[in-house]
Design a protein around this motif. Sequence first.
Motif, mmCIF file in Angstrom:
data_model
loop_
_atom_site.group_PDB
_atom_site.id
_atom_site.type_symbol
_atom_site.label_atom_id
_atom_site.label_comp_id
_atom_site.label_asym_id
_atom_site.label_seq_id
_atom_site.Cartn_x
_atom_site.Cartn_y
_atom_site.Cartn_z
ATOM 1 N N SER A 221 0.840 -1.186 0.000
ATOM 2 C CA SER A 221 0.000 0.000 0.000
ATOM 3 C C SER A 221 0.880 1.243 0.000
ATOM 4 O O SER A 221 2.114 1.163 -0.096
ATOM 5 C CB SER A 221 -0.906 0.011 1.242
ATOM 6 N N THR A 222 0.251 2.398 0.121
ATOM 7 C CA THR A 222 0.994 3.659 0.169
ATOM 8 C C THR A 222 1.866 3.743 1.419
ATOM 9 O O THR A 222 2.846 4.487 1.441
ATOM 10 C CB THR A 222 0.020 4.841 0.153
ATOM 11 N N THR A 225 5.253 2.595 0.472
ATOM 12 C CA THR A 225 5.942 3.630 -0.301
ATOM 13 C C THR A 225 6.478 4.724 0.616
ATOM 14 O O THR A 225 7.613 5.201 0.447
ATOM 15 C CB THR A 225 4.991 4.238 -1.342
#
Length: 239
Positions: A221-222, A225
């Motif tokens: 998911s983000t 990141t």
Amino acid sequence: MLSLYLNKTNALDLKKRKKKKKEKTVTVVSWSDFLSSATPRSLWKAKRFAFGRPPQRFPDLPGASDPAEVAETLLDHFFPSKPPPPPLLHLARYEDYTPLTSEEVSRALSKSSNTSAPGPDHIPYSVWKLVHRIKPSLLPSLLDPLLAHGFHPPSLKKALGIVLDKPGKPSYDSPSSFRVIVLLRTLSKILERVVASRLSAQAMICSLIHPLQCGSLPGRSTTDTALVLQHNVECFHRL
């Protein structure tokens, strides 16, 4: 007499201007009161008052005088004819094929919204979810032969096309002033989700996807990141 007539005319003009100004003031006050007490539903009414009704944007295509001809013209534009594929002589079953499980179907259904518009069969995802909950083996038994032989039947490729106008176009006498939304059968989209999930997992196993790719991958998911970015920044500061 002429002077008296002019005085009366000027007086009438002044009276009309005062009346018009008063009406304009009342209109502005009423409009302000309406906006101050507007509800989410009445805001659309305020928009119609301010901008007027949108112009008619029904396709006005040259050479198409009835709905059937309009539909045919739009179909030719969005889906130009292609030569038919060669006939399938024999479908062999893949030797290393992994049978489809009910868990895979459950994961595909969990990503499907009950409010999504169905295709030509008018069967929404909620029906397939209920069927799968009552008899979990039904959908795998329907879709497993298709996966095992690598075949997507033409019946599942039929779709409904919803034509929408592109706002702000100077005219709507060309198919390019419209766009189409394709609604596939929900059963076909369930099969496609299963295939996409398998391809994604296989691509990760074979290192076909960059290790920092996080979008549209299960388990990433983000947050991943953001953590990678934080790690890179901290490493840069240590240099």
